[in-house]
Design a protein around this motif. Structure first.
Motif, PDB file in Angstrom:
ATOM      1  N   ALA A   6       0.901  -1.208  -0.050  1.00  0.00           N
ATOM      2  CA  ALA A   6       0.094   0.178  -0.096  1.00  0.00           C
ATOM      3  C   ALA A   6       0.649   1.103   0.014  1.00  0.00           C
ATOM      4  CB  ALA A   6      -0.995  -0.038   1.191  1.00  0.00           C
ATOM      5  N   GLU A   7       2.035   1.241   0.674  1.00  0.00           N
ATOM      6  CA  GLU A   7       2.884   2.450   0.874  1.00  0.00           C
ATOM      7  C   GLU A   7       3.342   2.773  -0.742  1.00  0.00           C
ATOM      8  OE1 GLU A   7       7.097   3.476   3.013  1.00  0.00           O
ATOM      9  OE2 GLU A   7       5.596   2.397   4.227  1.00  0.00           O
ATOM     10  N   THR A   8       3.672   1.752  -1.470  1.00  0.00           N
ATOM     11  CA  THR A   8       4.171   1.879  -2.814  1.00  0.00           C
ATOM     12  C   THR A   8       3.159   2.211  -3.464  1.00  0.00           C
ATOM     13  OG1 THR A   8       5.802   0.110  -2.411  1.00  0.00           O
ATOM     14  CG2 THR A   8       5.509   0.692  -4.765  1.00  0.00           C
ATOM     15  N   ILE A   9       2.033   2.094  -3.464  1.00  0.00           N
ATOM     16  CA  ILE A   9       0.730   2.390  -4.241  1.00  0.00           C
ATOM     17  C   ILE A   9       0.571   3.889  -4.139  1.00  0.00           C
ATOM     18  CG2 ILE A   9      -1.821   2.384  -4.709  1.00  0.00           C
ATOM     19  CD1 ILE A   9      -1.279  -0.741  -4.425  1.00  0.00           C
ATOM     20  N   VAL A  10       0.376   4.294  -2.787  1.00  0.00           N
ATOM     21  CA  VAL A  10       0.131   5.702  -2.413  1.00  0.00           C
ATOM     22  C   VAL A  10       1.313   6.592  -2.799  1.00  0.00           C
ATOM     23  CG1 VAL A  10       0.140   6.964  -0.375  1.00  0.00           C
ATOM     24  CG2 VAL A  10      -1.316   4.936  -0.343  1.00  0.00           C
ATOM     25  N   ALA A  29      -7.189   4.442   1.565  1.00  0.00           N
ATOM     26  CA  ALA A  29      -7.937   3.441   2.611  1.00  0.00           C
ATOM     27  C   ALA A  29      -9.217   3.487   2.770  1.00  0.00           C
ATOM     28  CB  ALA A  29      -7.372   4.090   3.992  1.00  0.00           C
ATOM     29  N   ASP A  30      -9.912   4.455   2.373  1.00  0.00           N
ATOM     30  CA  ASP A  30     -11.491   4.738   2.054  1.00  0.00           C
ATOM     31  C   ASP A  30     -11.917   3.606   1.027  1.00  0.00           C
ATOM     32  OD1 ASP A  30     -11.573   6.413   4.303  1.00  0.00           O
ATOM     33  OD2 ASP A  30     -12.050   8.158   3.072  1.00  0.00           O
ATOM     34  N   ALA A  31     -11.136   3.933  -0.045  1.00  0.00           N
ATOM     35  CA  ALA A  31     -11.673   3.080  -1.316  1.00  0.00           C
ATOM     36  C   ALA A  31     -11.329   1.249  -1.000  1.00  0.00           C
ATOM     37  CB  ALA A  31     -10.749   3.530  -2.296  1.00  0.00           C
ATOM     38  N   LEU A  32     -10.207   1.077  -0.463  1.00  0.00           N
ATOM     39  CA  LEU A  32     -10.035  -0.245   0.224  1.00  0.00           C
ATOM     40  C   LEU A  32     -11.127  -0.661   1.070  1.00  0.00           C
ATOM     41  CD1 LEU A  32      -6.187  -0.455   0.807  1.00  0.00           C
ATOM     42  CD2 LEU A  32      -7.460  -1.782  -0.864  1.00  0.00           C
ATOM     43  N   ASP A  33     -11.515   0.020   2.171  1.00  0.00           N
ATOM     44  CA  ASP A  33     -12.575  -0.440   3.051  1.00  0.00           C
ATOM     45  C   ASP A  33     -13.761  -0.521   2.284  1.00  0.00           C
ATOM     46  OD1 ASP A  33     -11.001  -0.050   4.985  1.00  0.00           O
ATOM     47  OD2 ASP A  33     -11.695   1.890   5.712  1.00  0.00           O
ATOM     48  N   THR A  34     -14.195   0.275   1.149  1.00  0.00           N
ATOM     49  CA  THR A  34     -15.393   0.286   0.459  1.00  0.00           C
ATOM     50  C   THR A  34     -15.578  -1.190  -0.405  1.00  0.00           C
ATOM     51  OG1 THR A  34     -15.759   2.730   0.359  1.00  0.00           O
ATOM     52  CG2 THR A  34     -16.900   1.369  -1.320  1.00  0.00           C
ATOM     53  N   TYR A  35     -14.402  -1.294  -1.059  1.00  0.00           N
ATOM     54  CA  TYR A  35     -14.237  -2.554  -1.961  1.00  0.00           C
ATOM     55  C   TYR A  35     -14.331  -3.859  -1.110  1.00  0.00           C
ATOM     56  CZ  TYR A  35     -13.564   0.364  -6.078  1.00  0.00           C
ATOM     57  OH  TYR A  35     -13.910   1.060  -7.317  1.00  0.00           O
ATOM     58  N   ARG A  36     -13.548  -3.677  -0.082  1.00  0.00           N
ATOM     59  CA  ARG A  36     -13.599  -4.877   0.744  1.00  0.00           C
ATOM     60  C   ARG A  36     -14.777  -5.527   1.205  1.00  0.00           C
ATOM     61  NH1 ARG A  36      -7.975  -3.454   3.540  1.00  0.00           N
ATOM     62  NH2 ARG A  36      -6.434  -4.634   2.123  1.00  0.00           N
ATOM     63  N   ALA A  37     -15.709  -4.309   1.591  1.00  0.00           N
ATOM     64  CA  ALA A  37     -17.009  -4.620   2.188  1.00  0.00           C
ATOM     65  C   ALA A  37     -17.766  -5.652   1.381  1.00  0.00           C
ATOM     66  CB  ALA A  37     -17.770  -3.359   2.304  1.00  0.00           C
ATOM     67  N   ASP A  38     -17.763  -5.478   0.074  1.00  0.00           N
ATOM     68  CA  ASP A  38     -18.504  -6.305  -1.025  1.00  0.00           C
ATOM     69  C   ASP A  38     -17.894  -7.233  -1.568  1.00  0.00           C
ATOM     70  OD1 ASP A  38     -20.777  -4.596  -0.364  1.00  0.00           O
ATOM     71  OD2 ASP A  38     -20.197  -2.874  -1.651  1.00  0.00           O
ATOM     72  N   ALA A  39     -16.469  -7.339  -1.489  1.00  0.00           N
ATOM     73  CA  ALA A  39     -15.765  -8.218  -2.346  1.00  0.00           C
ATOM     74  C   ALA A  39     -15.868  -9.901  -1.857  1.00  0.00           C
ATOM     75  CB  ALA A  39     -14.287  -7.856  -2.327  1.00  0.00           C
ATOM     76  N   ARG A  40     -15.954 -10.678  -2.591  1.00  0.00           N
ATOM     77  CA  ARG A  40     -15.721 -12.196  -2.249  1.00  0.00           C
ATOM     78  C   ARG A  40     -14.398 -12.502  -2.524  1.00  0.00           C
ATOM     79  NH1 ARG A  40     -20.699 -15.499  -5.239  1.00  0.00           N
ATOM     80  NH2 ARG A  40     -21.907 -13.368  -5.614  1.00  0.00           N
ATOM     81  N   VAL A  41     -13.797 -12.088  -3.411  1.00  0.00           N
ATOM     82  CA  VAL A  41     -12.508 -12.254  -3.872  1.00  0.00           C
ATOM     83  C   VAL A  41     -11.712 -11.163  -3.594  1.00  0.00           C
ATOM     84  CG1 VAL A  41     -10.816 -13.151  -5.895  1.00  0.00           C
ATOM     85  CG2 VAL A  41     -13.197 -14.086  -5.279  1.00  0.00           C
ATOM     86  N   ALA A  50      -6.856   1.583  -6.086  1.00  0.00           N
ATOM     87  CA  ALA A  50      -5.887   2.317  -6.807  1.00  0.00           C
ATOM     88  C   ALA A  50      -6.630   3.161  -8.115  1.00  0.00           C
ATOM     89  CB  ALA A  50      -4.580   1.767  -7.281  1.00  0.00           C
ATOM     90  N   ARG A  51      -7.256   2.575  -8.886  1.00  0.00           N
ATOM     91  CA  ARG A  51      -7.935   2.873  -9.992  1.00  0.00           C
ATOM     92  C   ARG A  51      -9.011   4.169  -9.484  1.00  0.00           C
ATOM     93  NH1 ARG A  51      -9.563  -1.585 -14.250  1.00  0.00           N
ATOM     94  NH2 ARG A  51      -7.553  -2.233 -15.230  1.00  0.00           N
ATOM     95  N   LYS A  52      -9.667   3.664  -8.370  1.00  0.00           N
ATOM     96  CA  LYS A  52     -10.613   4.713  -8.031  1.00  0.00           C
ATOM     97  C   LYS A  52     -10.010   5.879  -7.529  1.00  0.00           C
ATOM     98  CE  LYS A  52     -14.784   5.661  -5.666  1.00  0.00           C
ATOM     99  NZ  LYS A  52     -15.762   6.099  -6.531  1.00  0.00           N
ATOM    100  N   VAL A  53      -8.937   5.733  -6.788  1.00  0.00           N
ATOM    101  CA  VAL A  53      -8.174   6.951  -6.068  1.00  0.00           C
ATOM    102  C   VAL A  53      -7.573   7.756  -7.330  1.00  0.00           C
ATOM    103  CG1 VAL A  53      -6.035   7.628  -4.946  1.00  0.00           C
ATOM    104  CG2 VAL A  53      -7.658   6.008  -4.139  1.00  0.00           C
ATOM    105  N   ARG A  54      -7.060   7.294  -8.373  1.00  0.00           N
ATOM    106  CA  ARG A  54      -6.616   7.761  -9.527  1.00  0.00           C
ATOM    107  C   ARG A  54      -7.894   8.820 -10.300  1.00  0.00           C
ATOM    108  NH1 ARG A  54      -3.111   3.256 -10.004  1.00  0.00           N
ATOM    109  NH2 ARG A  54      -0.834   4.294  -9.732  1.00  0.00           N
ATOM    110  N   ALA A  55      -8.778   8.049 -10.331  1.00  0.00           N
ATOM    111  CA  ALA A  55     -10.044   8.761 -11.133  1.00  0.00           C
ATOM    112  C   ALA A  55     -10.420   9.771 -10.259  1.00  0.00           C
ATOM    113  CB  ALA A  55     -10.974   7.614 -11.360  1.00  0.00           C
ATOM    114  N   THR A  56     -10.578   9.860  -8.937  1.00  0.00           N
ATOM    115  CA  THR A  56     -10.997  10.677  -8.014  1.00  0.00           C
ATOM    116  C   THR A  56     -10.052  11.802  -8.132  1.00  0.00           C
ATOM    117  OG1 THR A  56     -11.990   9.073  -6.471  1.00  0.00           O
ATOM    118  CG2 THR A  56     -11.810  11.129  -5.529  1.00  0.00           C
ATOM    119  N   LEU A  57      -8.856  11.735  -8.213  1.00  0.00           N
ATOM    120  CA  LEU A  57      -7.870  13.062  -7.959  1.00  0.00           C
ATOM    121  C   LEU A  57      -7.959  13.342  -9.463  1.00  0.00           C
ATOM    122  CD1 LEU A  57      -5.131  11.375  -5.887  1.00  0.00           C
ATOM    123  CD2 LEU A  57      -6.777  12.975  -5.183  1.00  0.00           C
TER     124      LEU A  57
END
Length: 65
Positions: A6-10, A29-41, A50-57
């Motif tokens: 995560a540190e490298t990605i950030v 961290a917020d994006a990870l939490d959101t995706y993990r809440a609904d992810a099965r894999v 990371a894609r979500k963060v880039r798109a948001t920024l």
């Protein structure tokens, strides 16, 4: 699939978008939490977050100031 640091990605997103690492880390961290809440894999959750963060920024930087 190799373990994602995560540190490298950030750091990478912060450098790409000229955004403070603290800001990127919070959004990531917020994006990870959101995706993990609904992810099965969980293998690709860091990639999607990371894609979500880039798109948001990008979206925020395109808005007129």
């Amino acid at each position: 699939m190799p373990k994602v640091d995560a540190e490298t990605i950030v750091h990478s997103i912060a450098a790409e978008t000229n955004t403070p690492e603290e800001t990127v880390a919070r959004i990531y961290a917020d994006a990870l939490d959101t995706y993990r809440a609904d992810a099965r894999v969980l293998d690709y959750v860091p990639l999607f977050a990371a894609r979500k963060v880039r798109a948001t920024l990008r979206q925020n930087s395109a808005k007129p100031h």
